[in-house]
Design an enzyme around this catalytic site. Structure first.
Site, PDB file in Angstrom:
ATOM      1  N   LYS A 178      75.471  47.619  63.807  1.00  0.00           N
ATOM      2  CA  LYS A 178      75.349  48.787  62.926  1.00  0.00           C
ATOM      3  C   LYS A 178      74.871  48.283  61.572  1.00  0.00           C
ATOM      4  CE  LYS A 178      78.648  49.997  66.087  1.00  0.00           C
ATOM      5  NZ  LYS A 178      79.418  49.073  66.939  1.00  0.00           N
ATOM      6  N   ASP A 233      65.086  49.593  51.188  1.00  0.00           N
ATOM      7  CA  ASP A 233      64.157  48.997  50.218  1.00  0.00           C
ATOM      8  C   ASP A 233      64.403  47.512  49.972  1.00  0.00           C
ATOM      9  OD1 ASP A 233      62.862  51.407  49.888  1.00  0.00           O
ATOM     10  OD2 ASP A 233      63.967  51.967  48.081  1.00  0.00           O
ATOM     11  N   HIS A 287      89.120  51.509  65.611  1.00  0.00           N
ATOM     12  CA  HIS A 287      87.795  51.059  66.004  1.00  0.00           C
ATOM     13  C   HIS A 287      87.307  49.924  65.115  1.00  0.00           C
ATOM     14  CE1 HIS A 287      83.354  51.601  66.844  1.00  0.00           C
ATOM     15  NE2 HIS A 287      83.864  51.716  68.058  1.00  0.00           N
ATOM     16  N   ASP A 292      94.007  33.744  54.085  1.00  0.00           N
ATOM     17  CA  ASP A 292      94.418  33.291  52.753  1.00  0.00           C
ATOM     18  C   ASP A 292      94.013  34.296  51.686  1.00  0.00           C
ATOM     19  OD1 ASP A 292      95.624  31.193  53.994  1.00  0.00           O
ATOM     20  OD2 ASP A 292      94.052  29.742  53.561  1.00  0.00           O
TER      21      ASP A 292
END
Length: 416
Positions: A115, A120, A298, A305
């Site tokens: 995904k 630009d 999902h 740390d």
């Protein structure tokens, strides 16, 4: 493409569709030159229609747009939906489209699960949120809990270069063995003209079925091995390989506070069944397990740390670690780590049930036999899955699949 740590970034955590979709649509509305978008799922619901409207507006003012969806994850887009985009000049690509067999989708393996959105070459989004209404709370009790990041700065050209290169999938011959053994992999380009947007160090990591078959898992193991204080992993589909499980157990035994947030209300029952096979083995080593019950989890996020964090598309299961095409961003930044850690701590406190050893107390011959088979499976499944058909994936223009106007267009040479 070999990636490198890149400083000079600003990274913002986006939680669920309520944060993610408005930012993406706002950036699409401001785009001037190029939009690159990859998603596993694009549904023709209110989110998909809003995305379509935003892309159409951008295309009509001359922005070059490439949208890639997965053939398995997005099988039901209508001819009218795709035609509106393509006639406006949007190039819509389908990854590994396959015909259905007796009504079932056949391209189960080797999915394009990434995904990514790049605007630009100056702003990017990476995470686990698909373009679907089930990432919004008003979808109801099955709305998904998920995450993405918005990135500004010097990492973005690297993500842009990668997304552009993926538009050539299926057109390039696989590298010869000699080339793979002796040729140095090219470094990702660095844009020296783009100004720094912040001080955050980032790494863009992908998984594919050629040179980068285990990069995401390897970075998880490195982070777990180096942890000294805490590890928190929130992951929807948890059935990792033997080496990652071993590192988690070793970390807990050396005193690291290891916490897993897993699905308590899964969208698929097999997910919980598989994860629970591992509970006893992890709990006896000191790993703490929390099941998230508010809605289906999902997310694919983790931290160690007070600096290292990751957000992306990769689950910790056989599909993501051995088959799917995935993308994660790794972040080295105290402020981001703290923000993500506070959110996950709140999740554990208010929306999770901690699983105790008494909840899964087991003994007997059957448990020993089951553990034996499960962990031999975990040792070997990456190699076994590697033997599945590794066909050359294809990107197909969507209009060719639907015989839409313009289906004779050739996309060669259109990637700038």
């Amino acid at each position: 493409m070999k990636t490198r740590w890149v400083g000079g970034n600003r990274v913002t955590l986006l939680i669920n569709g309520e944060s993610f979709f408005p930012r993406v649509f706002e950036c699409i509305a401001a785009a001037e030159r190029e939009i690159l978008l990859e998603t596993f799922i694009l549904f023709e619901d209110k989110v998909g229609l809003a995305l379509q409207a935003a892309l159409l507006t951008a295309a009509r003012r001359g922005v070059q747009i490439d949208v890639t969806v997965d053939g398995y994850g997005s099988p039901d887009l209508s001819p009218a939906f795709i035609s509106a985009l393509t006639q406006a000049g949007v190039r819509v690509h389908v990854f590994d489209p396959s015909p259905r067999l007796w009504g079932y989708r056949t391209n189960v393996f080797r999915r394009m699960h990434r995904k990514i959105v790049v605007i630009d070459g100056t702003r990017a989004f990476v995470g686990g949120i698909n373009f679907a209404a089930d990432h919004l709370a008003d979808f109801g009790p099955t709305a998904k809990q998920d995450y993405a990041v918005e990135i500004e700065g010097l990492l973005v050209p690297q993500i842009q270069h990668y997304a552009r290169s993926q538009l050539l999938v299926g057109r390039q011959a696989p590298p010869r063995l000699r080339d793979r053994l002796f040729r140095r992999e090219p470094q990702a380009p660095v844009n020296t003209t783009l100004p720094a947007a912040g001080q955050v160090e980032t790494l863009f990591v992908t998984r594919d079925n050629r040179e980068h078959t285990s990069d995401i898992e390897r970075h998880y193991r490195i982070a777990i091995r180096g942890a000294r204080q805490r590890i928190i992993i929130a992951n929807a589909y948890f059935f990792p390989g033997y080496r990652l499980l071993r590192q988690l157990r070793r970390a807990a035994r050396r005193g690291v506070d290891v916490r897993l947030i897993l699905q308590g209300e899964p969208d698929m029952p097999i997910v919980k069944i598989a994860a629970r096979l591992l509970y006893h083995h992890l709990l006896v080593a000191g790993v703490k397990i929390y099941e998230y019950h508010e809605r289906p989890l999902h997310g694919k996020v983790a931290l160690t740390d007070d600096e290292w964090s990751t957000v992306g598309s990769s689950n910790l299961d056989p599909l993501s670690l051995s088959l799917n095409l995935e993308a994660n961003v790794i972040i080295k930044d105290r402020a981001f780590n703290q923000h993500l850690g506070e959110h996950l701590a709140q999740l554990m406190q208010t929306s999770c049930k901690q699983i105790l050893i008494s909840d899964v107390a087991e003994a007997g011959l059957w448990v020993s036999l089951r553990s034996f088979f499960v962990f031999h499976l975990l040792r070997r499944y990456p190699a076994w899955f590697g033997w599945l058909p590794a066909h050359t994936p294809q990107l197909t223009p969507a209009e060719k699949l639907l015989n839409l106007p313009g289906s004779d267009r050739v996309n060669e040479g259109q990637v700038s």
